[in-house]
Design a protein around this motif. Structure first.
Motif, mmCIF file in Angstrom:
data_model
loop_
_atom_site.group_PDB
_atom_site.id
_atom_site.type_symbol
_atom_site.label_atom_id
_atom_site.label_comp_id
_atom_site.label_asym_id
_atom_site.label_seq_id
_atom_site.Cartn_x
_atom_site.Cartn_y
_atom_site.Cartn_z
ATOM 1 N N ARG A 38 58.881 23.026 10.554
ATOM 2 C CA ARG A 38 59.492 24.218 11.147
ATOM 3 C C ARG A 38 59.461 25.315 10.090
ATOM 4 O O ARG A 38 59.951 25.135 8.995
ATOM 5 C CB ARG A 38 60.933 23.929 11.590
ATOM 6 N N HIS A 39 58.869 26.458 10.442
ATOM 7 C CA HIS A 39 58.650 27.494 9.441
ATOM 8 C C HIS A 39 59.551 28.687 9.721
ATOM 9 O O HIS A 39 59.131 29.825 9.706
ATOM 10 C CB HIS A 39 57.177 27.903 9.441
ATOM 11 N N TYR A 40 60.803 28.392 10.067
ATOM 12 C CA TYR A 40 61.711 29.454 10.465
ATOM 13 C C TYR A 40 62.845 29.519 9.456
ATOM 14 O O TYR A 40 63.573 28.548 9.270
ATOM 15 C CB TYR A 40 62.236 29.173 11.870
ATOM 16 N N GLN A 41 62.985 30.678 8.810
ATOM 17 C CA GLN A 41 63.962 30.816 7.730
ATOM 18 C C GLN A 41 65.384 30.524 8.196
ATOM 19 O O GLN A 41 66.199 30.022 7.442
ATOM 20 C CB GLN A 41 63.890 32.224 7.153
ATOM 21 N N PRO A 173 47.065 24.020 16.454
ATOM 22 C CA PRO A 173 47.764 23.077 17.348
ATOM 23 C C PRO A 173 48.317 23.717 18.626
ATOM 24 O O PRO A 173 48.246 23.099 19.690
ATOM 25 C CB PRO A 173 48.904 22.546 16.483
ATOM 26 N N TYR A 174 48.855 24.940 18.553
ATOM 27 C CA TYR A 174 49.417 25.551 19.766
ATOM 28 C C TYR A 174 48.341 25.735 20.825
ATOM 29 O O TYR A 174 48.584 25.559 22.017
ATOM 30 C CB TYR A 174 50.040 26.932 19.466
ATOM 31 N N ASN A 175 47.114 26.124 20.385
ATOM 32 C CA ASN A 175 46.028 26.286 21.348
ATOM 33 C C ASN A 175 45.454 24.935 21.764
ATOM 34 O O ASN A 175 45.156 24.723 22.943
ATOM 35 C CB ASN A 175 44.925 27.183 20.768
ATOM 36 N N THR A 229 56.578 31.891 23.095
ATOM 37 C CA THR A 229 57.638 32.826 23.477
ATOM 38 C C THR A 229 58.502 33.308 22.308
ATOM 39 O O THR A 229 58.932 34.461 22.299
ATOM 40 C CB THR A 229 58.542 32.175 24.547
ATOM 41 N N TYR A 230 58.760 32.435 21.314
ATOM 42 C CA TYR A 230 59.710 32.872 20.274
ATOM 43 C C TYR A 230 59.153 34.003 19.414
ATOM 44 O O TYR A 230 59.923 34.799 18.883
ATOM 45 C CB TYR A 230 60.205 31.701 19.404
ATOM 46 N N TYR A 231 57.826 34.088 19.280
ATOM 47 C CA TYR A 231 57.258 35.205 18.505
ATOM 48 C C TYR A 231 57.524 36.529 19.217
ATOM 49 O O TYR A 231 57.838 37.533 18.592
ATOM 50 C CB TYR A 231 55.754 35.025 18.297
ATOM 51 N N LEU A 232 57.380 36.516 20.546
ATOM 52 C CA LEU A 232 57.638 37.725 21.320
ATOM 53 C C LEU A 232 59.138 38.053 21.303
ATOM 54 O O LEU A 232 59.526 39.208 21.133
ATOM 55 C CB LEU A 232 57.144 37.541 22.762
HETATM 56 FE FE FE Z 1 55.171 28.819 15.116
#
Ligand code: FE
Length: 355
Positions: A38-41, A173-175, A229-232
């Protein structure tokens, strides 16, 4: 004793003393060793909350999904890893078939996490559980693209969208997971034709991450892009003028609402095959299914909770799914099904020249 010998003896004594401290400390201190992709600060708060409530310290190693799986393989039985946190269903599937996870039995997790968001159960238990979900949606330039022209994944490959499409690398991986899901829905032959159509419709060669695609749509370089969705949501919740301009310019579609539903991926966790702190690892996973951790996924990283009973109160996610009353139709294939299509998808990408 020579001077060198005596100083060596001193060092040895000091080392023994240090070792003694370390051993007695580890006998008392409860830890869980986490390998996280998980790359979320904002995840820091998630981990410190666990330590606060259980007294178990979280030692974290960060790497991407592929890096973690390679490291687990290389470390073998000597691996210190207890919990593996990955951000893609296909990678969880791969870790599982490579025998890197330990099946567990947890009535808490079995009650909380729906069967379609976890590994298939065997007599020994279940290897991995999804803890949050994210949809892979279409964003488009409201100035030059009509929503009706991009409201299915299939249409992205239609010649009417020539020169408009932008995506990150096909092998990300997402694609791979989205394409694996499309292969499951359409069958191999149609999926390959579809991928060929995507390549034919590209505005530029794949590059960058999902946020870069959204920004490229807003700048007019691309007309259509794929994003989690979370990037948007992150851009929609940002208060910088640049991000506000991006959010104003792009529209979002949850594709395939009339057919098989929007592709949904997960972030999920497993206990490592050679975990030394198994009980703490299970506790940590059960914590991830708790109301407070699930709430965090919804608001800290703009994901949907995997626990269906918990309501989301995230303004950006609600705005995104607004007309549908805050919900959308997601695909119903078990998330583990996308994993088995990975190798086929990779070969198709090579054949159609998807970079
Ligand atoms: Fe991501």
């Amino acid at each position: 004793m020579t001077k060198t010998a005596s100083s060596l003896a001193c060092i040895a004594l000091a080392a023994a003393a240090l070792l003694g401290t370390a051993v007695s400390a580890s006998a008392q201190e409860q830890v869980v060793n986490l390998y996280s992709a998980r790359h979320y600060q904002t995840d820091e708060a998630l981990y410190s909350n666990f330590t606060k409530t259980t007294g178990i310290k979280v030692n974290r190693v960060d790497a991407d999904d592929a890096g973690i799986l390679a490291r687990l393989k290389a470390e073998g039985a000597a691996s210190p890893a207890d919990v593996i946190l990955l951000v893609d269903a296909a990678r969880l599937w791969k870790g599982d078939i490579d025998g890197l996870f330990k099946p567990i039995k947890s009535p808490v997790l079995e009650a909380a996490i729906p069967a379609k968001l976890r590994a298939r159960e065997s007599a020994e238990g279940t290897t991995w559980f999804g803890f949050s979900t994210r949809a892979r949606v279409v964003v488009y330039d409201k100035l030059k693209v009509k929503k009706a022209d991009v409201d299915t994944y299939e249409e992205l490959a239609d010649p009417k969208n020539k020169g408009l499409l932008c995506t990150r690398s096909g092998a990300h991986p997402y694609n791979l997971s989205l394409f694996g899901a499309v292969t499951e829905h359409l069958g191999e032959a149609k999926a390959e034709t579809w991928l060929k159509g995507l390549v034919a419709n590209m505005a530029r060669d794949p590059k960058g991450g999902d946020s870069d695609q959204i920004k490229a749509v807003a700048s007019g370089e691309c007309g259509i892009a794929l994003t989690n969705t979370y990037y948007l949501a992150r851009i929609m919740r940002s208060s910088t003028p640049e991000d506000k301009a991006v959010a104003d310019r792009v529209g979002v579609v949850f594709p395939n609402q009339e057919t098989w539903g929007t592709h949904v991926n997960i972030a999920g966790a497993a206990v490592a095959k050679n975990a030394k702190n198994t009980a703490n690892a299970v506790k940590f996973m059960e914590y991830l299914a708790s109301a407070s951790a699930q709430e965090y996924f919804a608001n800290g990283n703009n994901e949907w909770p995997a626990v269906p009973k918990l309501k989301v109160s995230n303004p950006a996610l609600q705005a995104m799914t607004g007309s549908a009353g805050g919900s959308f139709k997601s695909e119903t294939i078990p998330i583990s099904a996308v994993g088995k299509n990975q190798i086929k998808v990779q070969q198709m990408l090579d054949r159609v020249g998807y970079k």
